[in-house]
Design a protein around this motif. Structure first.
Motif, mmCIF file in Angstrom:
data_model
loop_
_atom_site.group_PDB
_atom_site.id
_atom_site.type_symbol
_atom_site.label_atom_id
_atom_site.label_comp_id
_atom_site.label_asym_id
_atom_site.label_seq_id
_atom_site.Cartn_x
_atom_site.Cartn_y
_atom_site.Cartn_z
ATOM 1 N N ARG A 41 41.258 49.973 38.215
ATOM 2 C CA ARG A 41 41.483 49.478 39.561
ATOM 3 C C ARG A 41 41.624 47.949 39.547
ATOM 4 O O ARG A 41 42.486 47.383 40.191
ATOM 5 N N GLU A 42 40.764 47.342 38.752
ATOM 6 C CA GLU A 42 40.802 45.888 38.629
ATOM 7 C C GLU A 42 42.139 45.438 38.043
ATOM 8 O O GLU A 42 42.745 44.476 38.510
ATOM 9 N N ASN A 58 48.955 42.951 40.699
ATOM 10 C CA ASN A 58 49.580 42.581 41.967
ATOM 11 C C ASN A 58 49.679 41.084 42.127
ATOM 12 O O ASN A 58 50.472 40.576 42.907
ATOM 13 N N ARG A 88 44.784 45.469 40.627
ATOM 14 C CA ARG A 88 44.638 44.348 41.550
ATOM 15 C C ARG A 88 45.194 43.070 40.922
ATOM 16 O O ARG A 88 45.918 42.302 41.551
#
Lengths: 275, 167
Positions: free
Chosen positions: A72-73, A79, A76
């Motif tokens: 998930r990190e 992005n 992020r």
């Protein structure tokens, strides 16, 4: 007084027990106040050291959860990455954060259903419309392309796998930019075919194949695989190239879904041009 | 080996085993074996009652420091220590206990040790889990935890006694 002393000596066990219990219960109830006291702090230096040793072993037990968090990190951070942004105009802007406009947005998802043994293989993801997933988004991993989102419900998304002969992906040779299309021949889940590469292009085993960026689905330069074998057939102007896919479709678990924020603008323009 | 040194080593080893290994075992929220109370079980027969209470308090307190539950294990251990002389008295042999021994399988055999350990473990666990819940709500769940944990603690303690079967 003498009687009292007799009483204490006689029942010292029970009295001591009651004193200890009261002390313990006071500790139990007022635990938060004692936490900051000097005594417990020095004790915690010892217990902390031991716990560190213990956790260096027990950390292995939570690897699965940690992996998901890291994934998930990663999404992020991706992005925020330069390559997700696009230069909007010339460089006459003063501020760095207005020069770049984000073009690609990555979301993480987990594969909850996958197959490799059919002719038309589909993958199901655990995220859907309410998580921002839409039709015709690209699905990739760090190793390369997985497929294209075919349809979405509120909570799930169905993906056409690369291992599906209805999916053609615009691909190019990384070295010389000749482009063709990648299709799966339905035989081996680790291999696919690259077609429409002209006869005169020299190709060696091990050349890297990436996405071309000509379609509005995949960003340019995502890895697809490497050349495994070049087959020439007489009477044809094109070479048939066998590709070793960089993703192992049997062991996929977490994927990234790529959305192109400028897709509509691009498609509209391309439509106008062909009218 | 000196009996005091022996008990100090036992104290440290049992606290370490409890903190490093057994505290991490929580199968389905019911099973928490608390093997460290073996220390209280194996203290010598002649130990003065006041020392028994103090040692038990410090044993529980050391576990509490590691578990972040100040007072909980300490109170349960003190309660168990308080019960111990009465249990020993109840289970006493016809000839009394031999001087210089401690209540282990090696001296008194399996059947005696089983009764002795079971009684004290139930005393400790009942006090501990009720103090942990700090209420009688969800009492059936607390009872389940007492039963399951007693079973596992007893198994561990008896196994360890057989592993170190020497006087």
């Amino acid at each position: 007084m003498k009687n009292l002393l007799h009483f204490i000596v006689r029942f010292h066990f029970t009295i001591l027990f009651i004193v200890f219990e009261i002390f313990c219960i006071l500790l139990l109830v007022n635990y938060n106040n004692y936490q900051k006291s000097e005594f417990l702090n020095s004790s915690n230096a010892i217990s902390g050291g031991i716990y560190q040793k213990v956790s260096s072993v027990t950390d292995y037990l939570s690897l699965a959860k940690t992996n998901e968090e890291l994934n998930r990190e990663n999404v992020r951070l991706r992005n925020l990455l330069h390559s997700s942004y696009k230069l909007t105009t010339d460089s006459s802007f003063v501020f760095l954060d207005t020069i770049y406009k984000q073009q690609y947005i990555y979301r993480t998802a987990k594969i909850i259903n996958n197959s490799v043994n059919k002719q038309l293989n589909y993958i199901t993801l655990n995220k859907g419309r309410i998580h921002g997933i839409e039709r015709e988004m690209a699905v990739v991993t760090d190793n390369g392309v997985v497929g294209v989102v075919k349809s979405v419900s509120d909570n799930f998304a169905s993906v056409i796998s690369v291992l599906n002969d209805r999916l053609r992906i615009s691909a190019k040779l990384k070295g010389n930019n000749y482009h063709g299309s990648l299709i799966w021949d339905g035989v081996d889940y680790r291999k696919a075919m690259l077609k429409d590469i002209p006869f005169h292009v020299k190709i060696a085993k091990g050349d890297t194949i990436v996405t071309s960026g000509y379609s509005a689905i995949f960003p340019e330069g995502l890895k697809l695989g490497v050349v495994d074998k070049v087959m020439t057939s007489s009477g044809s102007n094109f070479q048939n190239i066998k590709i070793l896919l960089s993703n192992d479709f049997k062991s996929l678990s977490y994927v990234k879904v790529v959305g192109d924020l400028m897709k509509e603008e691009r498609l509209k323009l391309e439509e106008e041009a062909t009218e | 080996m000196n009996i005091i040194l022996k008990n100090i080593i036992r104290f440290v080893v049992l606290v370490f085993i409890q903190v490093a290994i057994l505290n991490n075992i929580q199968v389905s929220g019911f099973v928490n074996p608390y093997m460290y109370i073996l220390f209280i079980l194996l203290l010598p027969f002649e130990i003065p009652n006041w020392l028994l209470l103090i040692l038990s308090f410090f044993l529980g307190f050391s576990i509490d420091i590691f578990s972040g539950t100040i007072g909980m294990h300490a109170s349960a251990c003190v309660f168990m220590a308080y019960v111990r002389p009465y249990v020993l008295n109840y289970l006493s042999l016809r000839d009394g206990y031999e001087v210089g021994t401690y209540p282990g399988i090696a001296y008194l055999g399996f059947a005696w040790f089983f009764k002795y350990a079971l009684t004290l473990i139930i005393a400790h666990h009942s006090f501990l889990f009720v103090a942990e819940a700090f209420s009688f709500a969800n009492f059936s769940e607390t009872i389940m935890r007492i039963i399951f944990s007693t079973f596992f603690t007893l198994t561990l303690i008896i196994t360890s006694q057989f592993l170190m079967f020497k006087k």
